[in-house]
Design an enzyme around this catalytic site. Structure first.
Site, short mmCIF file in Angstrom:
data_model
loop_
_atom_site.label_atom_id
_atom_site.label_comp_id
_atom_site.label_asym_id
_atom_site.label_seq_id
_atom_site.Cartn_x
_atom_site.Cartn_y
_atom_site.Cartn_z
CE1 TYR A 141 -51.72 9.29 37.10
CE2 TYR A 141 -49.54 8.31 37.26
CZ TYR A 141 -50.79 8.35 36.70
OH TYR A 141 -51.11 7.44 35.73
CE LYS A 192 -66.29 15.67 32.85
NZ LYS A 192 -67.02 15.11 31.68
CG ASP A 224 -66.61 13.85 28.46
OD1 ASP A 224 -65.98 14.89 28.17
OD2 ASP A 224 -67.79 13.88 28.88
CG ASP A 248 -51.74 6.80 32.65
OD1 ASP A 248 -50.78 6.27 32.05
OD2 ASP A 248 -52.52 6.17 33.39
CG ASP A 252 -52.12 3.20 27.71
OD1 ASP A 252 -50.99 3.72 27.78
OD2 ASP A 252 -52.42 2.12 28.28
C1 IPM Z 1 -47.18 5.38 32.06
C2 IPM Z 1 -47.51 4.28 33.03
C3 IPM Z 1 -47.22 4.79 34.44
C4 IPM Z 1 -48.11 5.96 34.70
C5 IPM Z 1 -47.35 3.73 35.56
C6 IPM Z 1 -46.52 2.51 35.28
C7 IPM Z 1 -47.02 4.30 36.91
O1 IPM Z 1 -48.82 3.88 32.88
O2 IPM Z 1 -46.01 5.80 32.03
O3 IPM Z 1 -48.07 5.79 31.33
O4 IPM Z 1 -49.27 5.79 35.12
O5 IPM Z 1 -47.67 7.09 34.49
MG MG Z 2 -49.81 4.75 31.23
#
Ligand code: IPM
Ligand code: MG
Length: 358
Positions: A141, A192, A224, A248, A252
């Site tokens: 990042y 990884k 993975d 990240d 999710d």
């Molecule tokens: C998160 C979001 C952010 C990230 C974006 C909005 C920059 O997806 O906080 O997980 O990728 O960190």
């Molecule tokens: Mg995110």
């Protein structure tokens, strides 16, 4: 002493969900003697529209002076054509790096009432309680060099850099081991290492740090496989520690195990537990302004703030109990159920449950 909370609603559903979190904060202030002062600032697309920058100096001053930050969400289609360096997301990334918030704690906890909201079978997810510790200010990042350039033959080429220094891995590993010590004492480091030197190094440093935490059982998993295992048998995990980008993605994924990404809070902490708190979901432009969004992830982020930065664990529990109560009462926003209630109704219900416990 009065604690100043910087409130940054951001974009999309950000202002709506933050409004509900503010109701909860005001309730704590008025009925639970929480000594706070709220200051508001602009970030993301809202800041671009007003000032041209996703993280204006004024906002940076505000968050640096404040004791803690509560953020809604940033981003939206309106700003997608801007160059990456000027997009709303840069505001969020700038806050993380300027405030040195290297440790991102993302719990994925299943409220028992929501076992049926998960797309997985209830027995796979019931009692699920995972903590993802995501490195937040390094890795791909932020790595340099990055960009798009044109080669001598005229072809364009794009590149990013995955880079980790030893101290960056060491400090996030310590946060993860210390978190694991307070839980089931199992830590899985996700990398990884079979392909990427930077994460082979990650594994090496995590193993080195593990010597200081002999009572935590450390394991390693390739990312993975970790993605597959999270869906197959998520309860095998207690704490997961991983890089910025893998965290990240996996957070999710983990959120959906709990029924909805609209339920999950997060804390981003610096070395002194000063922090920024935000739901893990984004700005959801498709439902923005419709009073449909689930405010619970943001309200639960307030609970995390009380626990980690404001040292008010009883009030944190009071909020979490109020959220459990409204779920037990059958109240659901559209992301987690049928006959849904609105964003504001959900916020009001949490406040009412809180007041009943005052
Ligand atoms: C998160 C979001 C952010 C990230 C974006 C909005 C920059 O997806 O906080 O997980 O990728 O960190
Ligand atoms: Mg995110």
């Amino acid at each position: 002493m009065t604690k100043t909370i910087a409130i940054l609603p951001g974009d999309g559903i950000g202002p709506e969900i933050i409004a509900e979190a503010i109701k909860v904060l005001k309730t704590l202030q008025n009925s639970f003697a929480l000594d706070i002062h709220l200051e508001h600032g602009l970030v993301g697309g809202a800041a671009i529209d007003a000032t041209g920058y996703p993280l204006p100096d004024e906002t940076l001053d505000l968050v640096k002076k404040a004791d803690v930050v509560l953020l809604g969400a940033v981003g939206g289609q309106k700003w997608e054509s801007l160059e990456i360096a000027r997009r709303p997301e840069k505001g969020l990334l700038g806050l993380r790096s300027e405030l040195k918030l290297f440790a991102n704690l993302r719990p994925a906890i299943l409220f028992p009432e929501l076992a049926n909201a998960s797309t997985l079978k209830p027995e796979v997810v019931e009692n699920l309680d995972i903590l993802i510790v995501r490195e937040l200010t390094g890795g791909i990042y932020f790595g340099q060099p990055r960009g798009i350039h044109t080669l001598e033959n005229g072809e364009r080429q794009a590149f990013n850099t995955l880079v980790y220094s030893e101290h960056e891995i060491e400090r996030i590993a310590r946060v993860a081991f210390e978190s694991a010590e307070k839980r089931q004492k199992r830590l899985c480091s996700v990398d990884k290492a079979n392909v990427l030197e930077a994460t082979e190094f990650w594994r090496e440093i995590v193993i080195q740090v593990s010597k200081d935490y002999p009572n935590v059982a450390l394991s390693h998993m390739y990312v993975d496989n970790a993605a597959m295992q999270l869906v197959r048998a998520p309860k095998q995990f207690d704490v997961i520690v991983t890089t910025n980008m893998f965290g990240d993605i996996l957070s999710d994924l983990a959120s959906q195990l709990t029924g909805s990404i609209g339920m999950l809070p997060s804390a981003s902490l610096d070395a002194n537990n000063k922090g920024m708190y935000e739901p893990i979901h984004g700005s959801a432009p498709d439902i923005a302004g419709k009073n449909l969004a689930n405010p619970l992830a943001t309200i639960l982020s307030v609970a995390m703030m009380l626990r980690y930065t404001l040292n008010q664990p009883k009030l944190a529990i009071a909020i979490e109990t109020a959220v459990s109560q409204v779920l037990r009462d059958g109240l659901r926003t559209q992301d987690i159920g049928q006959n849904a209630i609105s964003t504001r109704e959900m916020g009001d219900a949490v406040v009412a449950a809180l007041l009943r416990s005052a």
